[in-house]
Each structure stands twice: as structure tokens, then as C-alpha cells.
Write an enzyme that holds these catalytic residues in place. Structure first.
Site, PDB file in Angstrom:
ATOM      1  N   LYS A 274      -3.817   3.297 -15.745  1.00  0.00           N
ATOM      2  CA  LYS A 274      -3.683   2.163 -14.823  1.00  0.00           C
ATOM      3  C   LYS A 274      -4.599   0.985 -15.219  1.00  0.00           C
ATOM      4  CE  LYS A 274      -2.257   4.981 -10.861  1.00  0.00           C
ATOM      5  NZ  LYS A 274      -2.391   5.154  -9.402  1.00  0.00           N
TER       6      LYS A 274
ATOM      7  N   TYR B 286       7.176   2.185  -7.877  1.00  0.00           N
ATOM      8  CA  TYR B 286       6.584   2.882  -6.725  1.00  0.00           C
ATOM      9  C   TYR B 286       7.456   2.762  -5.467  1.00  0.00           C
ATOM     10  CZ  TYR B 286       2.159   4.035  -9.016  1.00  0.00           C
ATOM     11  OH  TYR B 286       1.194   4.591  -9.819  1.00  0.00           O
TER      12      TYR B 286
ATOM     13  N   PHE C 217      -0.147   1.271   2.194  1.00  0.00           N
ATOM     14  CA  PHE C 217      -0.854   0.777   1.010  1.00  0.00           C
ATOM     15  C   PHE C 217       0.090   0.244  -0.077  1.00  0.00           C
ATOM     16  CE2 PHE C 217      -0.423   5.426   0.651  1.00  0.00           C
ATOM     17  CZ  PHE C 217       0.298   5.537  -0.541  1.00  0.00           C
TER      18      PHE C 217
ATOM     19  N   ARG D  22      -1.541  17.297 -13.752  1.00  0.00           N
ATOM     20  CA  ARG D  22      -2.180  17.043 -12.459  1.00  0.00           C
ATOM     21  C   ARG D  22      -3.552  17.719 -12.372  1.00  0.00           C
ATOM     22  NH1 ARG D  22       1.092  14.299  -9.213  1.00  0.00           N
ATOM     23  NH2 ARG D  22       0.393  15.012  -7.198  1.00  0.00           N
TER      24      ARG D  22
ATOM     25  N   THR E 109      -5.960  12.712  -6.195  1.00  0.00           N
ATOM     26  CA  THR E 109      -5.654  11.280  -6.077  1.00  0.00           C
ATOM     27  C   THR E 109      -6.906  10.476  -5.727  1.00  0.00           C
ATOM     28  OG1 THR E 109      -3.441  11.860  -5.300  1.00  0.00           O
ATOM     29  CG2 THR E 109      -4.180   9.606  -4.866  1.00  0.00           C
TER      30      THR E 109
ATOM     31  N   ARG F 268      -9.875  11.568 -13.334  1.00  0.00           N
ATOM     32  CA  ARG F 268     -10.179  10.683 -12.195  1.00  0.00           C
ATOM     33  C   ARG F 268     -11.642  10.799 -11.774  1.00  0.00           C
ATOM     34  NH1 ARG F 268      -4.451  11.770  -9.227  1.00  0.00           N
ATOM     35  NH2 ARG F 268      -3.373   9.872  -9.873  1.00  0.00           N
TER      36      ARG F 268
ATOM     37  N   ASN G 172      -7.219   4.388  -9.296  1.00  0.00           N
ATOM     38  CA  ASN G 172      -7.580   5.762  -9.672  1.00  0.00           C
ATOM     39  C   ASN G 172      -7.226   6.147 -11.103  1.00  0.00           C
ATOM     40  OD1 ASN G 172      -4.880   5.926  -9.212  1.00  0.00           O
ATOM     41  ND2 ASN G 172      -4.943   7.688  -7.843  1.00  0.00           N
TER      42      ASN G 172
ATOM     43  N   HIS H 102      -1.856   7.774 -13.487  1.00  0.00           N
ATOM     44  CA  HIS H 102      -0.756   8.285 -12.663  1.00  0.00           C
ATOM     45  C   HIS H 102      -0.108   9.434 -13.408  1.00  0.00           C
ATOM     46  CE1 HIS H 102       2.975   8.489 -10.373  1.00  0.00           C
ATOM     47  NE2 HIS H 102       3.602   8.517 -11.545  1.00  0.00           N
TER      48      HIS H 102
ATOM     49  N   GLU I 230      10.791   8.580 -14.199  1.00  0.00           N
ATOM     50  CA  GLU I 230       9.715   7.665 -14.594  1.00  0.00           C
ATOM     51  C   GLU I 230       9.726   7.425 -16.107  1.00  0.00           C
ATOM     52  OE1 GLU I 230       6.204   9.324 -12.693  1.00  0.00           O
ATOM     53  OE2 GLU I 230       6.969   8.757 -10.718  1.00  0.00           O
TER      54      GLU I 230
HETATM   55  P1  CMP Z   1      -0.444   7.660  -7.949  1.00  0.00           P
HETATM   56  O1  CMP Z   1      -0.587   9.040  -8.467  1.00  0.00           O
HETATM   57  O2  CMP Z   1      -0.175   6.592  -8.944  1.00  0.00           O
HETATM   58  O3  CMP Z   1       0.722   7.639  -6.849  1.00  0.00           O
HETATM   59  C1  CMP Z   1       0.741   6.730  -5.773  1.00  0.00           C
HETATM   60  C2  CMP Z   1      -0.498   5.913  -5.696  1.00  0.00           C
HETATM   61  O4  CMP Z   1      -0.731   5.299  -4.458  1.00  0.00           O
HETATM   62  C3  CMP Z   1      -1.706   6.813  -5.879  1.00  0.00           C
HETATM   63  O5  CMP Z   1      -1.771   7.296  -7.186  1.00  0.00           O
HETATM   64  C4  CMP Z   1      -2.820   5.911  -5.423  1.00  0.00           C
HETATM   65  O6  CMP Z   1      -3.290   5.071  -6.452  1.00  0.00           O
HETATM   66  C5  CMP Z   1      -2.130   5.080  -4.369  1.00  0.00           C
HETATM   67  N1  CMP Z   1      -2.616   5.484  -3.058  1.00  0.00           N
HETATM   68  C6  CMP Z   1      -2.425   6.661  -2.450  1.00  0.00           C
HETATM   69  N2  CMP Z   1      -3.042   6.684  -1.256  1.00  0.00           N
HETATM   70  C7  CMP Z   1      -3.625   5.463  -1.115  1.00  0.00           C
HETATM   71  C8  CMP Z   1      -4.396   4.877  -0.091  1.00  0.00           C
HETATM   72  N3  CMP Z   1      -4.700   5.535   1.027  1.00  0.00           N
HETATM   73  N4  CMP Z   1      -4.824   3.612  -0.288  1.00  0.00           N
HETATM   74  C9  CMP Z   1      -4.509   2.932  -1.416  1.00  0.00           C
HETATM   75  N5  CMP Z   1      -3.772   3.457  -2.434  1.00  0.00           N
HETATM   76  C10 CMP Z   1      -3.349   4.705  -2.273  1.00  0.00           C
END
Ligand code: CMP
Length: 131
Positions: A3, A43, A51, A79, A85, A96, A106, A109, A120
Site C-alpha cells: 500500500k 474496494y 471507512f 494472511r 488488519t 503489518r 496498514n 493487502h 483481484e
Molecule cells: P485490507 O486488507 O486492504 O482490506 C480492507 C481495508 O480497509 C483494510 O485492509 C484496512 O486498511 C481498511 N480498514 C478496515 N477497517 C478499518 C477502519 N476501522 N478504519 C479505517 N480503515 C479500515
């Protein structure tokens, strides 16, 4: 995907090294910058989440690295490699834990199922870009 936060912080090489060490084969790879529209499409499943706007803004804020990775049990093993996450909850040694700033920024992905990995992968790569 690596990211925008991890790309901007100079962690592409370190993250790819961890991916290689964990036994993943790189099938396809691309350095690119998502537009707001393409980040929103990637997304789309999160469209109703509070969010979503923040996520789309962030994911289109700078370049990313997209890749298709191959390995037995790839979705689950990736994962495990990247960790939770929320980096505050991620296990020691995970990508992470080492490189993510927050739940929103984070670092990486990973697809959450074989089905979504296919969707994807098709989002970023055509057949001539896979080896
Ligand atoms: P990712 O694995 O890319 O999949 C969805 C993304 O949404 C996740 O990682 C986070 O970066 C983002 N995400 C999930 N929960 C939140 C949250 N509470 N606030 C902001 N971003 C979020």
C-alpha cells in the site's frame, strides 16, 4: 498489494524479501498508482462501510505494488505472514507489525479467499503479464 504508506516509507524491498523467504512465487507484479475511481472499484465490497471514503482516498494517495503470488495454501499463509488488519493486534514478525502505521494505513493487502484472489488478480493483470 503493497500500500501507499509502505511504498512511501521505502519498504518495498523489505516486504518483497519477506514474501520470498516465506516461499511465495511471484506470478505477476506491477508498480502503479490507482485513481480514486479504480481504488473505489477495487474496494467496492466495502462501499457501505464508514471507512470506505478514507480507504479510497488513502489507496489512491500514492503508488502501490500489485502482485499475484502462488503457493500451496497461499491465501491463509499470506494472511499469517501479513498479520492482523490492525497492526496493534498483529503478531511479532508479521509484515503489518513491522511496517504498518494504523488500521487504515496498514502496509499490505491480501486476498481473503481463492475466489477474491482471482477477481483481484484479474483487476490488475491480463494473461500476458503472468509468468
Ligand atoms: P485490507 O486488507 O486492504 O482490506 C480492507 C481495508 O480497509 C483494510 O485492509 C484496512 O486498511 C481498511 N480498514 C478496515 N477497517 C478499518 C477502519 N476501522 N478504519 C479505517 N480503515 C479500515
Amino acid at each position: 498489494m503493497i500500500k501507499p504508506d509502505a511504498v512511501a516509507a521505502g519498504h518495498i524491498g523489505a516486504i518483497l524479501a519477506k514474501i520470498n523467504e516465506a516461499g511465495f512465487r511471484i506470478v505477476a507484479m506491477k508498480y502503479t498508482h490507482l485513481s480514486q475511481a479504480s481504488a473505489g472499484k477495487f474496494y467496492e465490497v466495502h462501499k457501505e462501510r464508514p471507512f470506505y471514503g478514507e480507504l479510497v482516498d488513502f489507496m489512491s494517495s500514492g503508488p502501490i505494488v500489485a502482485a499475484i503470488l502462488e503457493k500451496d495454501n497461499a491465501v491463509a499463509d499470506f494472511r499469517t505472514l501479513i498479520g492482523a488488519t490492525n497492526p496493534a493486534e498483529a503478531a511479532e514478525g508479521t509484515i503489518r507489525k513491522m511496517y504498518a502505521k494504523s488500521i487504515g494505513e496498514n502496509a499490505v493487502h491480501g486476498s481473503d479467499s481463492d475466489e477474491n484472489a482471482e477477481i483481484e488478480g484479474n483487476f490488475f493483470f491480463n494473461g500476458l503479464e503472468r509468468f
